[in-house]
Each structure stands twice: as structure tokens, then as C-alpha cells.
Design a protein around this motif. Structure first.
Motif, PDB file in Angstrom:
ATOM      1  N   ALA A  36       0.856  -1.193   0.000  1.00  0.00           N
ATOM      2  CA  ALA A  36       0.000   0.000   0.000  1.00  0.00           C
ATOM      3  C   ALA A  36       0.888   1.236   0.000  1.00  0.00           C
ATOM      4  O   ALA A  36       1.761   1.369   0.848  1.00  0.00           O
ATOM      5  CB  ALA A  36      -0.907   0.001   1.234  1.00  0.00           C
ATOM      6  N   PHE A  40      -1.368  11.819   3.349  1.00  0.00           N
ATOM      7  CA  PHE A  40      -1.757  10.762   4.283  1.00  0.00           C
ATOM      8  C   PHE A  40      -3.248  10.809   4.585  1.00  0.00           C
ATOM      9  O   PHE A  40      -3.804  11.863   4.900  1.00  0.00           O
ATOM     10  CB  PHE A  40      -0.959  10.892   5.572  1.00  0.00           C
ATOM     11  N   TRP A  83      -8.372   5.823   5.199  1.00  0.00           N
ATOM     12  CA  TRP A  83      -7.937   4.793   4.251  1.00  0.00           C
ATOM     13  C   TRP A  83      -6.949   3.830   4.909  1.00  0.00           C
ATOM     14  O   TRP A  83      -7.038   2.617   4.750  1.00  0.00           O
ATOM     15  CB  TRP A  83      -7.289   5.473   3.048  1.00  0.00           C
ATOM     16  N   THR A  84      -6.035   4.391   5.710  1.00  0.00           N
ATOM     17  CA  THR A  84      -5.031   3.564   6.391  1.00  0.00           C
ATOM     18  C   THR A  84      -5.688   2.637   7.410  1.00  0.00           C
ATOM     19  O   THR A  84      -5.363   1.448   7.494  1.00  0.00           O
ATOM     20  CB  THR A  84      -3.986   4.450   7.082  1.00  0.00           C
ATOM     21  N   ASN A  85      -6.632   3.172   8.190  1.00  0.00           N
ATOM     22  CA  ASN A  85      -7.313   2.353   9.193  1.00  0.00           C
ATOM     23  C   ASN A  85      -8.150   1.253   8.551  1.00  0.00           C
ATOM     24  O   ASN A  85      -8.239   0.140   9.076  1.00  0.00           O
ATOM     25  CB  ASN A  85      -8.200   3.237  10.080  1.00  0.00           C
ATOM     26  N   LEU A  89      -7.419  -0.234   5.733  1.00  0.00           N
ATOM     27  CA  LEU A  89      -6.457  -1.234   5.276  1.00  0.00           C
ATOM     28  C   LEU A  89      -6.000  -2.117   6.431  1.00  0.00           C
ATOM     29  O   LEU A  89      -5.917  -3.341   6.316  1.00  0.00           O
ATOM     30  CB  LEU A  89      -5.257  -0.533   4.639  1.00  0.00           C
ATOM     31  N   ILE A  90      -5.710  -1.504   7.586  1.00  0.00           N
ATOM     32  CA  ILE A  90      -5.280  -2.267   8.760  1.00  0.00           C
ATOM     33  C   ILE A  90      -6.392  -3.210   9.218  1.00  0.00           C
ATOM     34  O   ILE A  90      -6.139  -4.347   9.622  1.00  0.00           O
ATOM     35  CB  ILE A  90      -4.857  -1.298   9.894  1.00  0.00           C
TER      36      ILE A  90
END
Length: 530
Positions: free
Chosen positions: A506, A513, A517-519, A521-522
């Protein structure tokens, strides 16, 4: 279920020469060694399990858990005896696994020998459709072409299919749809790269999914036979596999992603060494595992084995990074060489003693086994030098022949170099020890470490016999031989945590940032791992 208040757990390790089975019930531990059965590997596990349960005085019905590791997938890959596999990729990328990367691991070698691609060109198919690096669809998937490819695959008699499309690690829609189309027309094993190794770098990702597809039918058949064989003798407990990263996964996960099992046996050994490093408060350890076919060396610091996101198998140049077949999965990092008890000694054209990489294995085995083996091996040399008890080998289950060992050493080495059997045995041991020392030095330098202040933990059937000489060569002052060293990897399986590493490529700029989106993915990675 428990037995007299203790959970009963069994670790089973299939090696190139021996199959080790360890039963643990509370503080009590029992083990057996059997020669590996190449035609039916599961048979040795079942026989060993029955023997070790009898030795412990426990009914097999009381076994609560079986943890298994094996090098069968690795051996099938190295020997190229997997399934007849087709590879489907994006048009224009048919030759990625053959072109590899532009790096040259031996810059000035004009006759550079690269490992041939696992799937040759005539078995690689292309289809139109394109995903951009951003994940946006540039060109729709050509579904009618996929249906034509399905017909070609059916006519050609393939057993397995690998699918790897460009940039599928960021958007797997085309791979998922391609699998759906093929499944509607074919009853074959199918692997897609976005599930096997969803990471950037197409060569590594394509190669990994090809390997997964190549060994998948073989491992599915083997694991199915193992579970059924266990049930037939009354063992109906959960069966788990140890993966290359050192954690435990279910049989179903192992069948779906057998590429994760490539280093499963050696991973158990590293966990075993790390456990003893923790017990003795050792922060800098060199794990040295020498079995019947190979030797494995791993650096363990702060009681944790060194890990990596990729590794290589089947290197054409010993110790040279880039000369092998890259596999991009989480793995305990170690160096492995063809130097085990069964490694065969021979004389080259310069009248120098060489050892390995060929091994006598379990069939026919070293000459001293008296099972038909004619070549001198490291085990034969160790026996002749008094390092092995001929009447108490493998826990007393085998008797070794000093006479046969001596005959093999004289026939293949002594007569060619004008020396007696004992001198030939010393030569074999010195050569194999120097090979392992060189491997350890290279591994240490690549990792930026100095081995002088490390403690060696030696285990496996042959490592304790060679550990002191190896320490001399590496200037290591302390060596630890743990109890149960001969079946160390199988014991390590019983120390392994449940764990599955989910990996996803990713990419985004820090200036852009996106926390949501990051959360997300996690969360997806967490769901996949669970």
C-alpha cells in the motif's frame, strides 16, 4: 481433552533423511526417529506417533494437538516435481518470470547461469486488461479471451493454474474475475497473486504465485492423506502446520497457501534455539541446525530470530543473493546449505575432497546404514572417527556398520587419494565444517554482524558432532547443546505461537496521508489474519 491433568501435544518434522516425532505431556517428553518414507511421507508420521505414544504409555486418543512441519514443498520445488501448471498474466508481461530483474549477482561472469523459470514460455498465457499503479482500470478484462484460454488449458491437461496480473496488489478485481471465469469452466486448483503475495514488484509476485500453484496439488493431496491416516489409527485431534515465519496455521490455510510452508521445518529449529536463548538469558545466538540432508544457520538477537519479507530457493551460485528463485512471503531468515549427515563425499578433478550437495537421504542412506548405500557420507566419517555409537544410533532404533562405512570411504576417496579410511573421514569432516563456517561468515557479513561474541546453539542429528570444530573456525567461545537436540525442530514446533502474517502493498505520499484509508487497510489485514 487432557491426560492426567496435562495437555498432550505432538510435534512431527519430516526431513530429507529422518522423520522426528516428539510427544509432550506436561513436564514429560518422549521422542522417536524414523527414516523418511519418500513415497508415503505421512506413513512415517503415523508410525512414529504410534511408537512415541506407546513409549509414553499414552493412548493416541488422548492426543490433543498435532503440529507438523515439512520440507516436502521445498524439495518438490527444487527437484521440479510439482503439478503441471499454467500461468495467466497481462498481455505484454508473459516473460517477466524469465527476464527477472536487471541485477547481475556475479557482475563479471560471462557465462552467468540463471535458474530457469518454473513455468516455461509455452505454458504461459496472456490476456488483455490493465490496472494502473493507482488502482484505476485502464483497460477492461478480456473475458471472452479467458474463456478461450480455459478451453486450451482443459485440452492441455494442466493440473493447476497461477494468475498474476499487473498491479493486482492494489486492485485485485481482474484477478478475482479471472478466477471466477476459470472456475466455472474448469475443476482445477487456482492461485491468484493478490491473495498469495499482494506486494509490488511483479517478478517476485508472479514467481511466488507460480510456486504456490506448482506445489498446491501435491501438498493438498499429502495433507489430506495425513489427516485421513491419523483418523484411521484413532487420532482425531486438530492438526496445525508451522509456516515459514514461525507461526501456526490451520490445515485449510496450508492447503490454500502451501508456498508458506517452504521453510516450515527450519523455522521450527530457529524457534527451538530462541526458546533456549531465552531460558539462558542469551541475547546474541547463532542457531546451527544440521540434520541428515542440510545445515541451517540463523542469527538470533534479543531472543528473536531474524526475519525477512522474502527469500530465495534453488540458488545456482552458492551463497549468492539473486541467483535463486525469489519467494516474497514472511520468513525466518537463515542460510541453508547441502551439508548434512547424509551428504556424500567425493573427489573432484583437482583431486580435492568435496562434500555434497548430493545426499544419500533415507533411501538408500549412508553406507553405514547397511541399506544398500555405497557412497561415503558425513555420517560414515563421524562413525569411523568414534563420534557415533554404532549400537545406539537414533535412540537405539538402528545399528550402524563400521565395516561398511570404512569400505565406502576407502573405495570412493582413499583409493583415489592414497589414504586410509580414517584420514579420508577426517578430510570429509574438515571440508564439511569449512563449508558451514563459510556459510556462517557470509550470512554474518550480509547482516552486518561479528560472530565472535555470539553463543552457538547446536541441534539436529549431526550438529552437536561438528559444533566444537565450527566454533574454532568462527572464533566462537561458547556452545550450548540443549537436551533433545537430535529432534530440536520438532520440539520447536511445540513452542511456536499461533500466528499468520498478512502482507499488503500500500503506497501513498506522506503529504497526502489519509487516516481513514489507512485504518480501513489495517482492519482488512486484521480480518485476513484472524
Amino acid at each position: 481433552m487432557s491426560y492426567q491433568g496435562h495437555q498432550v501435544r505432538v510435534g512431527a518434522d519430516i526431513g530429507g533423511t529422518f522423520t522426528d516425532v516428539v510427544l509432550e505431556a506436561g513436564p514429560n517428553q518422549h521422542s522417536v526417529k524414523l527414516l523418511t518414507n519418500y513415497s508415503e511421507p505421512e506413513a512415517a508420521i503415523i508410525e512414529g506417533l504410534l511408537k512415541v505414544a506407546d513409549k509414553a504409555g499414552i493412548s493416541v486418543e488422548h492426543i490433543d494437538q498435532l503440529i507438523h512441519g515439512t520440507t516436502l514443498a521445498t524439495n518438490a520445488l527444487i527437484e521440479r516435481r510439482g503439478a503441471h501448471t499454467a500461468f495467466i498474466t497481462t498481455q505484454g508481461f508473459r516473460d517477466v518470470i524469465e527476464m527477472r530483474t536487471e541485477g547481475r549477482f556475479e557482475q563479471y561472469d560471462l557465462n552467468l547461469s540463471l535458474p530457469p523459470p518454473l513455468i516455461s514460455r509455452e505454458h504461459r498465457y496472456v490476456v488483455e486488461g490493465r490496472i494502473a499503479a493507482s488502482g484505476r482500470e485502464l483497460l477492461a478484462l478480456d473475458e471472452p479471451a479467458l474463456e478461450e484460454i480455459a478451453d486450451q488449458i482443459s485440452d492441455a491437461g494442466y493440473e493447476s493454474i497461477a494468475i498474476g496480473f499487473i498491479h493486482s496488489y492494489v486492485n485485485d478485481r481482474h484477478e478475482q474475475r479471472a478466477r471466477e471465469i476459470l472456475r466455472n469452466r474448469l475443476d482445477l486448483s487456482i492461485s491468484i497473486s493478490s491473495e498469495v503475495s499482494p506486494q509490488m514488484r511483479e517478478f517476485e509476485r508472479f514467481n511466488t504465485v507460480c510456486v504456490n500453484a506448482f506445489v498446491k496439488p501435491l501438498m493438498a493431496s499429502y495433507l489430506g492423506r495425513l489427516v485421513e491416516g491419523l483418523k484411521s489409527v484413532g487420532v482425531d485431534c486438530p492438526v496445525f502446520m508451522i509456516h515459514s515465519g514461525g507461526g501456526l496455521i490451520s490445515i485449510d490455510s496450508a492447503i490454500e497457501f502451501p508456498v508458506r510452508l517452504l521453510e516450515s521445518g527450519p523455522a521450527g529449529g530457529a524457534i527451538y534455539a530462541a526458546d533456549f536463548a531465552a531460558r539462558y538469558g542469551l541475547d546474541r545466538v547463532l542457531s546451527y541446525d544440521m540434520g541428515g540432508t542440510t545445515a541451517k544457520i540463523c542469527l538470533i538477537e534479543n531472543r528473536t530470530p531474524k526475519t525477512a519479507r522474502s527469500f530465495e530457493v534453488a540458488r545456482t551460485y552458492r551463497f549468492k543473493k539473486g541467483s535463486g528463485m525469489p519467494i516474497s512471503i514472511p520468513v525466518i531468515e537463515m542460510v541453508e546449505i547441502g551439508a548434512g549427515g547424509g551428504s556424500i563425499g567425493w573427489v573432484d578433478e583437482l583431486r580435492q575432497i568435496r562434500v555434497g550437495p548430493q545426499s544419500a537421504g533415507s533411501e538408500p542412506g549412508p553406507a553405514s546404514y547397511d541399506h544398500g548405500g555405497q557412497n561415503p557420507t558425513v555420517t560414515d566419517a563421524d562413525l569411523l572417527l568414534g563420534r557415533l555409537d554404532k549400537d545406539n544410533f537414533a535412540g537405539g532404533d538402528m545399528r550402524l556398520s563400521i565395516e561398511k562405512a570404512g569400505q565406502a570411504l576407502v573405495s570412493d576417496i582413499g583409493n583415489k587419494l592414497d589414504m586410509n579410511a580414517e584420514t579420508a573421514a577426517i578430510g570429509i569432516c574438515e571440508v564439511v565444517d569449512e563449508n558451514m563456517a563459510n556459510a556462517a561468515r557470509v550470512h554474518a557479513v550480509e547482516s552486518g554482524k561479528e560472530l565472535t561474541d555470539f553463543t552457538m546453539i547446536a541441534f539436529g542429528g549431526a550438529a552437536p558432532l561438528h559444533a566444537s570444530r565450527l566454533c574454532e573456525k568462527l572464533n566462537i567461545e561458547a556452545v550450548l547443546i540443549p537436551p533433545g537436540a537430535g529432534v530440536g525442530s520438532a520440539i520447536g514446533f511445540l513452542r511456536a505461537p499461533f500466528g499468520f502474517e498478512a502482507v499488503r502493498g500500500a503506497y501513498l505520499k506522506l503529504s497526502e496521508f489519509d487516516p481513514a484509508w489507512t485504518n480501513e487497510l489495517i482492519s482488512e489485514l486484521g480480518a485476513e489474519a484472524e
